[in-house]
Structure formats: C-alpha cells, structure tokens
Design a protein around this motif. Structure first.
Motif, PDB file in Angstrom:
ATOM      1  N   TYR A  35      -6.379  -0.042  -7.935  1.00  0.00           N
ATOM      2  CA  TYR A  35      -7.613  -0.761  -7.609  1.00  0.00           C
ATOM      3  C   TYR A  35      -7.324  -2.176  -7.101  1.00  0.00           C
ATOM      4  CZ  TYR A  35     -10.932   2.750  -9.231  1.00  0.00           C
ATOM      5  OH  TYR A  35     -11.692   3.897  -9.353  1.00  0.00           O
ATOM      6  N   LEU A  36      -6.256  -2.786  -7.613  1.00  0.00           N
ATOM      7  CA  LEU A  36      -5.902  -4.129  -7.165  1.00  0.00           C
ATOM      8  C   LEU A  36      -5.474  -4.110  -5.696  1.00  0.00           C
ATOM      9  CD1 LEU A  36      -5.337  -7.120  -7.543  1.00  0.00           C
ATOM     10  CD2 LEU A  36      -3.098  -6.526  -8.469  1.00  0.00           C
ATOM     11  N   ILE A  37      -4.574  -3.208  -5.332  1.00  0.00           N
ATOM     12  CA  ILE A  37      -4.111  -3.171  -3.938  1.00  0.00           C
ATOM     13  C   ILE A  37      -5.239  -2.718  -3.021  1.00  0.00           C
ATOM     14  CG2 ILE A  37      -3.206  -0.824  -4.046  1.00  0.00           C
ATOM     15  CD1 ILE A  37      -1.805  -3.834  -2.080  1.00  0.00           C
ATOM     16  N   ILE A  38      -6.152  -1.867  -3.524  1.00  0.00           N
ATOM     17  CA  ILE A  38      -7.313  -1.465  -2.721  1.00  0.00           C
ATOM     18  C   ILE A  38      -8.192  -2.673  -2.426  1.00  0.00           C
ATOM     19  CG2 ILE A  38      -9.490  -0.172  -2.800  1.00  0.00           C
ATOM     20  CD1 ILE A  38      -7.932   2.008  -4.372  1.00  0.00           C
ATOM     21  N   ALA A  39      -8.444  -3.501  -3.464  1.00  0.00           N
ATOM     22  CA  ALA A  39      -9.282  -4.690  -3.287  1.00  0.00           C
ATOM     23  C   ALA A  39      -8.623  -5.702  -2.350  1.00  0.00           C
ATOM     24  CB  ALA A  39      -9.562  -5.343  -4.644  1.00  0.00           C
ATOM     25  N   THR A  67      -4.841   0.601  11.716  1.00  0.00           N
ATOM     26  CA  THR A  67      -5.359   1.944  11.461  1.00  0.00           C
ATOM     27  C   THR A  67      -4.675   2.566  10.246  1.00  0.00           C
ATOM     28  OG1 THR A  67      -5.755   2.241  13.831  1.00  0.00           O
ATOM     29  CG2 THR A  67      -5.745   4.220  12.467  1.00  0.00           C
ATOM     30  N   ILE A  68      -3.363   2.374  10.138  1.00  0.00           N
ATOM     31  CA  ILE A  68      -2.614   2.881   8.976  1.00  0.00           C
ATOM     32  C   ILE A  68      -3.130   2.226   7.694  1.00  0.00           C
ATOM     33  CG2 ILE A  68      -0.351   2.913   7.841  1.00  0.00           C
ATOM     34  CD1 ILE A  68       0.896   3.130  10.637  1.00  0.00           C
ATOM     35  N   MET A  69      -3.374   0.915   7.737  1.00  0.00           N
ATOM     36  CA  MET A  69      -3.858   0.207   6.551  1.00  0.00           C
ATOM     37  C   MET A  69      -5.218   0.747   6.101  1.00  0.00           C
ATOM     38  SD  MET A  69      -4.495  -3.887   5.941  1.00  0.00           S
ATOM     39  CE  MET A  69      -2.766  -4.291   5.729  1.00  0.00           C
ATOM     40  N   ILE A  70      -6.120   0.993   7.051  1.00  0.00           N
ATOM     41  CA  ILE A  70      -7.436   1.532   6.704  1.00  0.00           C
ATOM     42  C   ILE A  70      -7.292   2.934   6.108  1.00  0.00           C
ATOM     43  CG2 ILE A  70      -9.646   2.322   7.650  1.00  0.00           C
ATOM     44  CD1 ILE A  70      -9.426   0.094   9.731  1.00  0.00           C
ATOM     45  N   GLY A  71      -6.462   3.768   6.763  1.00  0.00           N
ATOM     46  CA  GLY A  71      -6.254   5.129   6.271  1.00  0.00           C
ATOM     47  C   GLY A  71      -5.654   5.156   4.874  1.00  0.00           C
ATOM     48  N   GLN A  75       0.833  -1.207   0.000  1.00  0.00           N
ATOM     49  CA  GLN A  75       0.000   0.000   0.000  1.00  0.00           C
ATOM     50  C   GLN A  75       0.870   1.260   0.000  1.00  0.00           C
ATOM     51  OE1 GLN A  75      -2.587  -1.085   3.500  1.00  0.00           O
ATOM     52  NE2 GLN A  75      -4.163  -0.212   2.203  1.00  0.00           N
ATOM     53  N   VAL A  76       1.873   1.268   0.857  1.00  0.00           N
ATOM     54  CA  VAL A  76       2.792   2.415   0.921  1.00  0.00           C
ATOM     55  C   VAL A  76       3.508   2.588  -0.414  1.00  0.00           C
ATOM     56  CG1 VAL A  76       4.836   3.360   2.049  1.00  0.00           C
ATOM     57  CG2 VAL A  76       3.118   2.150   3.411  1.00  0.00           C
ATOM     58  N   ASP A  77       3.910   1.475  -1.029  1.00  0.00           N
ATOM     59  CA  ASP A  77       4.598   1.508  -2.321  1.00  0.00           C
ATOM     60  C   ASP A  77       3.731   2.154  -3.388  1.00  0.00           C
ATOM     61  OD1 ASP A  77       6.848   0.271  -4.178  1.00  0.00           O
ATOM     62  OD2 ASP A  77       4.918  -0.239  -5.092  1.00  0.00           O
ATOM     63  N   ARG A  78       2.452   1.752  -3.473  1.00  0.00           N
ATOM     64  CA  ARG A  78       1.540   2.315  -4.476  1.00  0.00           C
ATOM     65  C   ARG A  78       1.245   3.787  -4.192  1.00  0.00           C
ATOM     66  NH1 ARG A  78       2.205   1.017  -8.851  1.00  0.00           N
ATOM     67  NH2 ARG A  78       4.185   0.506  -7.876  1.00  0.00           N
ATOM     68  N   PHE A 130      -8.093   4.933  -2.509  1.00  0.00           N
ATOM     69  CA  PHE A 130      -9.379   4.924  -3.215  1.00  0.00           C
ATOM     70  C   PHE A 130      -9.718   6.317  -3.727  1.00  0.00           C
ATOM     71  CE2 PHE A 130     -14.000   5.538  -3.177  1.00  0.00           C
ATOM     72  CZ  PHE A 130     -14.379   4.565  -4.100  1.00  0.00           C
ATOM     73  N   LEU A 131      -9.507   7.330  -2.900  1.00  0.00           N
ATOM     74  CA  LEU A 131      -9.787   8.707  -3.308  1.00  0.00           C
ATOM     75  C   LEU A 131      -8.867   9.132  -4.453  1.00  0.00           C
ATOM     76  CD1 LEU A 131     -10.285  10.376   0.193  1.00  0.00           C
ATOM     77  CD2 LEU A 131     -12.050   9.735  -1.463  1.00  0.00           C
ATOM     78  N   ILE A 132      -7.608   8.689  -4.391  1.00  0.00           N
ATOM     79  CA  ILE A 132      -6.661   9.006  -5.466  1.00  0.00           C
ATOM     80  C   ILE A 132      -7.114   8.361  -6.772  1.00  0.00           C
ATOM     81  CG2 ILE A 132      -4.310   8.610  -6.309  1.00  0.00           C
ATOM     82  CD1 ILE A 132      -3.371   8.855  -3.398  1.00  0.00           C
ATOM     83  N   ALA A 133      -7.497   7.082  -6.698  1.00  0.00           N
ATOM     84  CA  ALA A 133      -7.926   6.356  -7.900  1.00  0.00           C
ATOM     85  C   ALA A 133      -9.203   6.942  -8.479  1.00  0.00           C
ATOM     86  CB  ALA A 133      -8.135   4.883  -7.552  1.00  0.00           C
ATOM     87  N   LYS A 134     -10.077   7.435  -7.605  1.00  0.00           N
ATOM     88  CA  LYS A 134     -11.384   7.918  -8.059  1.00  0.00           C
ATOM     89  C   LYS A 134     -11.341   9.346  -8.606  1.00  0.00           C
ATOM     90  CE  LYS A 134     -16.230   7.941  -6.612  1.00  0.00           C
ATOM     91  NZ  LYS A 134     -16.642   7.043  -7.710  1.00  0.00           N
ATOM     92  N   PHE A 135     -10.507  10.198  -8.017  1.00  0.00           N
ATOM     93  CA  PHE A 135     -10.522  11.615  -8.392  1.00  0.00           C
ATOM     94  C   PHE A 135      -9.227  12.085  -9.036  1.00  0.00           C
ATOM     95  CE2 PHE A 135     -13.482  11.195  -4.772  1.00  0.00           C
ATOM     96  CZ  PHE A 135     -14.649  11.587  -5.419  1.00  0.00           C
ATOM     97  N   GLN A 136      -8.095  11.798  -8.392  1.00  0.00           N
ATOM     98  CA  GLN A 136      -6.833  12.359  -8.874  1.00  0.00           C
ATOM     99  C   GLN A 136      -6.405  11.771 -10.214  1.00  0.00           C
ATOM    100  OE1 GLN A 136      -3.748  12.732  -5.877  1.00  0.00           O
ATOM    101  NE2 GLN A 136      -2.131  12.443  -7.397  1.00  0.00           N
ATOM    102  N   LEU A 137      -6.558  10.442 -10.390  1.00  0.00           N
ATOM    103  CA  LEU A 137      -6.100   9.808 -11.625  1.00  0.00           C
ATOM    104  C   LEU A 137      -6.954  10.176 -12.835  1.00  0.00           C
ATOM    105  CD1 LEU A 137      -4.982   6.212 -10.567  1.00  0.00           C
ATOM    106  CD2 LEU A 137      -3.582   8.175 -11.130  1.00  0.00           C
TER     107      LEU A 137
END
Length: 283
Positions: free
Chosen positions: A202-206, A169-173, A104-107, A179-186
């Motif tokens: 989307y893969l790492i989010i899932a 907590t870090i993983m959820i955050g 997650q941190v990598d992505r 998700f917000l990056i994939a939905k709006f920023q990209l």
C-alpha cells in the motif's frame, strides 16, 4: 547576478516567491526527517525496500536544495537555456522517478515470487540497482552538457518521449497490478508476514499514485508538444511561473511525508527523537 523570477513589486509576485521558498524548505526538511529516521532505526540493513526509500530521500533532498535557486530565480533549465543548472536539477527528479519504478518492480517480485525473491535478491544487488540508476542518470547528464545545444535537445526530447510512452505506462500498469494483489491476493494469505507485505504494498502504491498524478501534466504536455504544434507548448519565461513543472517538485515533498505517515518504524523513531529533545529542553 541572476535576477528573481518575478519582480517583487506586487503582492501576487511576493506570494509566488514565498511559496517557492516554502516548497523548497518543506522538501528539504521532510526528506531529512525521513532519511534520518531510517538511518537511526537501522532498518535499511534488513529490508531491501528501505534502500529505495533512502535513495528517493537523497534525490528529493537534492531537488529541494536546487529549488531554492531554480524556483526563485529567473532560470530555465531547457533549450534555449537561461541561467540554467546544466540539467542537474532536472536529473535529480529523474532519479526519484526511476527509483520509484524500480521499487514497484521490487515489491511485485517480492509478493508474486517470494521464494525466488528471498534467494536471489540481496542487499548488495539492491544497492547495485540503485547505483545503476544514479550512474545512468548522470551519464545522460554528462552527454547533455558535452554535446552541442541541438544534440542536447534531441537527447532530451527522445528521452522524454521514451519515458512518457514506455516507463510511465509500465508504472501505471504495475500500480494497478499491485493494487489488485493487495486487495484480493493478500487476503487469502496466511502467516505473520501478511500485514507486513500488505503495508509495504500500500505504501508503494500510494507513492507511485501521487507520482503518476503529479507527473501526468508534464508527460501529457511533452507528448503533445512533440507530436503537434500548439500555443501552450511555448516555454514560459522561467520555471517559477510554469505550474506544470512545479507539480513534480511538490511530489518531492509528498513522498517523504507518505513514508513518515505510513511506516511505523519511521514514525516511532521520529516520535522517540522528538520526545528525547523535548525532555532535554524541559530539563
């Protein structure tokens, strides 16, 4: 001779044992398929994110192998121990957890700081991170086995509390942020790598979402049991009959299936393999 987790004297117990064997088999086969497809495609030589996928495949494969013993026989990998695996089986699950968090941190870095990521992150550094994860986990494993039972219990409780309150907590955050990056920023990005970044996000989010959902009961029970004394904190007789402990093992089968379904290069490699096998059989 270690007895079975439940006596096969009624239909319900037989179904439970069959379920555990099928779960272990599904974990093993799905991870073998995903790992072999990654290695065959050679993508791991070019993409750092694929190295994290390979690490989870290996640790989840080991989880599946140990589940043939832990999930079927009368085993409790906890304090007090009973026919235990010296915490080995549980630590394979922990490796997957830390690897997904690192992925997650990598992505997040790859999308938010692309120039820094391209120049700073290399294959050798990614391998170093994975080696550190495996080394840290086995260092904890060794410390649990060379100390007294009371000290091992303290290590386990403190580790679980830290994992529950901090890393979870870090993983959820991170998952919400990704998700917000994939939905709006990209959507505002241009270039050929837009679809690639969106798919990888989307893969790492899932993967992380399934992990969060299936691990939530474990962490919730751990926190409640550490802070209070309630009846359902009493340990079950063995792992086979503990539904909350079984859920993270289901995740070990879900993760490689998500890889296979979401990664085009894995899906293509497997299709080619099966087509070649089918052709040879027909010949």
């Amino acid at each position: 001779m270690v007895p079975l987790a439940v006596s096969p004297d009624n239909f319900g117990n037989i179904l439970l044992l069959c379920f555990q064997i099928c779960l272990a088999t599904m974990i093993v086969i799905s991870n073998i398929l995903a790992f072999s497809a990654i290695v065959s495609s050679g993508t791991f030589r070019r993409e750092m994110r694929v190295l994290y996928m390979m690490s989870t495949c290996i640790s989840d494969f080991c989880t599946g192998i140990t589940w043939y013993y832990v999930g079927v026989f009368d085993v409790r990998d906890n304090i007090p121990r009973k026919n235990d695996t010296k915490f080995i089986a549980a630590n394979f699950v922990g490796i997957s957890y830390l690897t997904i968090l690192a992925a997650q941190v990598d992505r997040y870095c790859a999308v938010n700081f692309p120039m820094w990521y391209i120049h700073k992150m290399t294959t050798s550094k990614t391998v170093g991170i994975l080696v550190a994860i495996w080394s840290y986990t086995f260092a904890i494993l060794i410390s649990q086995n060379v100390t007294t039972s009371s000290t091992a219990l303290k290590i386990q409780l403190i580790g679980m509390l830290v994992w529950s309150l901090v890393t979870y907590t870090i993983m959820i955050g991170l998952n919400i942020k990704l998700f917000l990056i994939a939905k709006f920023q990209l959507t505002k990005m241009k270039g050929t790598d837009k679809d690639y970044k969106k798919t990888s996000l989307y893969l790492i989010i899932a993967v992380a979402a399934s992990f969060i959902l299936l691990w939530a009961p474990v962490f919730l029970r751990s926190i409640v049991c550490l802070l209070t004394t309630v009846n359902w904190c009493v340990l079950t007789s063995n792992i086979c009959t503990d539904v909350i402990v079984i859920l993270p093992r289901i995740n070990a089968a879900v993760t490689p299936l998500l890889y296979i379904n979401s990664c085009s290069f894995i899906k293509k490699t497997l299709q080619e393999k099966f087509c070649n096998c089918h052709s040879k059989i027909c010949m």
